[in-house]
Each structure stands twice: as C-alpha cells, then as structure tokens.
Design an enzyme around this catalytic site. Structure first.
Site, mmCIF file in Angstrom:
data_model
loop_
_atom_site.group_PDB
_atom_site.id
_atom_site.type_symbol
_atom_site.label_atom_id
_atom_site.label_comp_id
_atom_site.label_asym_id
_atom_site.label_seq_id
_atom_site.Cartn_x
_atom_site.Cartn_y
_atom_site.Cartn_z
ATOM 1 N N TYR A 1 -2.901 0.311 10.486
ATOM 2 C CA TYR A 1 -2.769 -0.302 9.158
ATOM 3 C C TYR A 1 -1.460 0.132 8.504
ATOM 4 C CZ TYR A 1 -3.952 -1.513 4.296
ATOM 5 O OH TYR A 1 -3.944 -2.024 3.027
ATOM 6 N N SER B 1 0.839 -1.192 0.000
ATOM 7 C CA SER B 1 0.000 0.000 0.000
ATOM 8 C C SER B 1 0.876 1.245 0.000
ATOM 9 C CB SER B 1 -0.889 0.011 1.251
ATOM 10 O OG SER B 1 -1.544 1.256 1.411
#
Length: 241
Positions: free
Chosen positions: A144, A131
């Site tokens: 996250y 990501s």
C-alpha cells in the site's frame, strides 16, 4: 475555487472518505455530484443532485464511459482505493500489482480521461486523496505504501503538466481515518469528515497540498532528517519488532 459553482465527480463514493466528500460537496451547494463506484447500486444518497455512475479503476472502458457521461465535470476527486496488506517480499505478487494498478495506474487513467473534460470546462481542479504512507511504511503496509508513494509523485507530475490548462491539482494526505479500510488498525483515527472539509477549504485558498492531521505533519517533518531515528520512533509507536 468557489465550491458552490462546481460540478464534481467522486470515485469510491459509496463509503468512507468518498461518501463524506459527496456529503460535504452537497452541504457546500454544488449543483451536481457524480458519485461513482464499481457497483453504482451501492450508492444511496437521498439527494437529486447525486448521479450514481459506474467507474472501476481496473476497467479502462468504464473510465472512458464515465468521462463521456460526466462531460460537465469541473472538480474531480480521486478517492477510490484498496488495501491488501500484502508484504513486498513474501506477499502475493498479484495482490501487490493490484495495489499499484489501483492507486497509480487506475488513478492516472481517470486523470488522463478527465483532464480534457476539465480543460473544456475552464480548467477546474483535481483532488487526489493520498496518505501519510506516501512518505513512510510500517508493518503490513508495504505494498500500500509503495503504491501511495507512486501516486503522490504522480500527483506532483500531473500538477506540472496540467498547469498550462488552468487545472489545480491538490494532494490530500492523512493518517488513519475511521473507515472500513482502517478497521483492523488499533491506533488513533481521525473523523473522516475532516478530510473533505479541509480539502475543500484548501481549494478555496488555492492550496496544492493539504495535511489533514498531526500524525501526517510529523511524518512530513521527519523527511529532511536521518531516517534511522524516525523508524526507531515508528517501531515504538506502532509496536513493530
């Protein structure tokens, strides 16, 4: 890597980017895809080349069992993940640990169990779906982002360790895709089909890193500079206070 010659395993294959990886692999002519999920009954591909298989990143025994069944794998796609939204300072510590257990420890567990399989089958490749949040963080993404940052550098580490056995390790980085995990995000989202398409194109070219979208390219380009202007810009773009 000629994708049509591969036997693949995709984690988190029942929805989102994982499902798109399975569809793209089938389109490119692979002979078999092990499509894994915590609940394999949720996998519903209408293609005889798809083999549903249970694999839970938080259950080591399921990872071991999957590696014994899928002993012919030559391409491993680590896609499965979660997003709890837990804040680092005030959030539930158990949820923060679950993020790290999933993205870092769980993915590493899969790599450790499948790397001997890949070696026995000629080396093959590993794709880790990462990501843009591996490189920065924003409101509601603290746990996250921390877990993805750990997974990103773990990807770099296993790439070096597995080079001797001929295994290519690719990191794929993207911003938000139009999937369930990003349902609460109001910003721009890419088509999730772009992720496997660009990743597999990258494997064809031998690329160890694939940047999927302009957002992620912008984040990467900022890393060499002072982080203060970058986070000021993020505050404007994301509407954070």
């Amino acid at each position: 890597m000629n994708i049509a010659d591969q036997i693949a395993l995709v984690t988190g294959a029942n929805r989102g980017i994982g499902r798109e990886f399975v569809l793209e692999l089938l389109e490119r002519g692979v002979s078999k895809v092990y499509a894994t999920a915590r609940r394999p009954e949720s996998i519903d591909f209408d293609d005889s080349r798809v083999v549903p298989l249970r694999l839970d990143l938080l259950d080591h025994e399921s990872v071991v069992a999957a590696s014994a069944i899928a002993h012919d794998v030559t391409l491993l796609v680590n896609n499965a993940g979660i997003s709890t939204g837990a804040a680092l300072v005030t959030g539930d510590l158990a949820e923060i640990r679950r993020e790290m257990d999933t993205h870092f420890w769980g993915t590493l567990d899969v790599i450790r169990e499948f790397s001997p399989v890949l070696e026995a089958n000629g080396g093959g490749a590993i794709v880790n779906v990462l990501s843009a949040l591996s490189w920065f963080t924003g409101p509601g993404t603290g746990s996250y982002a921390a877990a993805k940052a750990a997974e990103w550098n773990m990807t770099n580490g296993v790439r070096l360790e597995l080079a001797a056995q001929g295994t290519l390790v690719q990191g794929v980085l993207l911003g938000a895709a139009d999937t369930d995990i990003a349902a609460g995000y109001d910003g721009p989202k890419i088509d999730p089909r772009d992720v496997p398409r660009l990743s597999l194109d990258g494997l064809d070219a031998g690329s160890i890193e694939v940047i999927v979208d302009d957002w992620t390219a912008m984040v990467k380009g900022s890393l060499a500079g002072d982080p203060a202007p970058f986070y000021e810009r993020m505050t404007e773009l994301l509407g954070a206070s």
